[in-house]
Design a protein around this motif. Structure first.
Motif, mmCIF file in Angstrom:
data_model
loop_
_atom_site.group_PDB
_atom_site.id
_atom_site.type_symbol
_atom_site.label_atom_id
_atom_site.label_comp_id
_atom_site.label_asym_id
_atom_site.label_seq_id
_atom_site.Cartn_x
_atom_site.Cartn_y
_atom_site.Cartn_z
ATOM 1 N N ARG A 75 0.902 -1.369 -0.272
ATOM 2 C CA ARG A 75 0.203 0.074 -0.015
ATOM 3 C C ARG A 75 1.101 1.290 0.255
ATOM 4 O O ARG A 75 0.480 2.132 -0.480
ATOM 5 N N SER A 99 -9.201 -6.735 4.074
ATOM 6 C CA SER A 99 -10.032 -5.613 3.522
ATOM 7 C C SER A 99 -9.104 -4.395 2.997
ATOM 8 O O SER A 99 -9.557 -3.881 2.108
ATOM 9 N N ASP A 100 -8.142 -4.391 3.625
ATOM 10 C CA ASP A 100 -7.027 -3.257 3.303
ATOM 11 C C ASP A 100 -6.578 -3.413 1.797
ATOM 12 O O ASP A 100 -6.340 -2.583 0.880
ATOM 13 N N GLN A 103 -9.409 -2.567 -0.473
ATOM 14 C CA GLN A 103 -9.730 -1.161 -0.682
ATOM 15 C C GLN A 103 -8.592 -0.512 -1.669
ATOM 16 O O GLN A 103 -8.689 0.257 -2.523
ATOM 17 N N GLY A 106 -9.695 -2.093 -5.295
ATOM 18 C CA GLY A 106 -10.960 -1.450 -5.605
ATOM 19 C C GLY A 106 -11.910 -2.417 -6.177
ATOM 20 O O GLY A 106 -12.961 -1.941 -6.795
ATOM 21 N N ASP A 163 -16.264 -0.393 -5.775
ATOM 22 C CA ASP A 163 -16.650 1.039 -5.451
ATOM 23 C C ASP A 163 -16.417 2.347 -6.573
ATOM 24 O O ASP A 163 -16.015 1.781 -7.724
ATOM 25 N N TRP A 196 -4.208 5.884 -6.559
ATOM 26 C CA TRP A 196 -4.092 5.614 -5.154
ATOM 27 C C TRP A 196 -2.703 6.417 -4.585
ATOM 28 O O TRP A 196 -1.692 5.836 -4.703
#
Length: 235
Positions: A75, A99-100, A103, A106, A163, A196
């Motif tokens: 990340r 979940s990270d 995110q 996407g 999302d 990102w």
């Protein structure tokens, strides 16, 4: 001119042929000026020095797991400008426990609807359907999709949970079937990009097999997507 650096991380479920699939694209990366490093463990993501000199990560790791240290490294690298690209389960069905990660990327694989129960024979082909990849208006204007028209595949059709941060370049629609429990057509992204931090993320959901990856449209989109995602000298 200093060569750009690409890191190919591959592994996870063998059914997606991570070695053979990524090998298809190694010559393309080399021909486009990348020095390529190949790793079979995502723990390389925890190496800050290596990440900071990496311009593009190509990941093909279906399912599997990722440590907190590796995920934090991944990340952080993308946020600082390293590109992340991949296809099918190698990026959209990775690290289901995180979940990270979801995110960051996407979109998460949910299912690939199967044939009518009477037509299933118990093999992977039970999940192969004929479907169309439809370019969006945004996709028709995007450099990744230039010259690509809507196209049809016979392979797994990914249903993806996603999302609104994604820029969707192409979609696919799951029809209503009497043997499925949903009651209206469901449209899922098939190709998308995502910003990102300073980094770019590219995902294409087609790519279950080497045959699909050799499809002219699929291969063109993936090759262009990798180049688009990569950090450039000006960044």
């Amino acid at each position: 001119m200093t060569a750009r650096r690409a890191l190919v991380v591959r592994g996870g479920w063998d059914g997606h042929r991570p070695v053979e699939a990524t090998d298809l694209f190694l010559p393309f990366l080399a021909d486009n000026g990348f020095e390529v490093r190949v790793e079979d463990s995502n723990e390389i993501y925890a190496d800050r020095e290596e990440m900071d000199r990496t311009d593009l990560i190509v990941q093909s790791v279906t399912m599997s797991e990722i440590s907190n240290e590796a995920l934090t490294g991944l990340r952080g690298a993308v946020e600082r400008g390293t590109g992340l690209a991949g296809w099918h389960g190698g990026i959209a069905d990775s690290y289901r426990n995180s979940s990270d990660y979801l995110q960051l990327v996407g979109g998460q694989f949910a299912t690939h609807p199967a044939k009518h129960p009477d037509a299933r024979e118990g093999g992977e082909a039970d999940n192969f359907l004929c479907y169309t990849v439809d370019l969006t208006d945004l996709g028709r204007e995007h450099e990744i999709m230039t010259g690509v028209e809507d196209f049809t595949l016979r392979t797994e059709q990914y249903w993806v949970l996603t999302d609104d941060l994604n820029d969707v370049l192409a979609t696919t629609t799951h029809p209503v079937q009497p043997f499925h429990p949903w009651h209206r057509p469901i449209t899922s992204p098939a190709v998308w990009t995502r910003q990102w931090g300073k980094g770019r993320v590219f995902v294409a959901t087609p790519g279950h097999s080497l045959v699909v990856l050799r499809d002219t449209s699929v291969r063109t989109i993936i090759e262009r997507g990798m180049l688009w995602a990569s950090r450039t000298a000006s960044e």
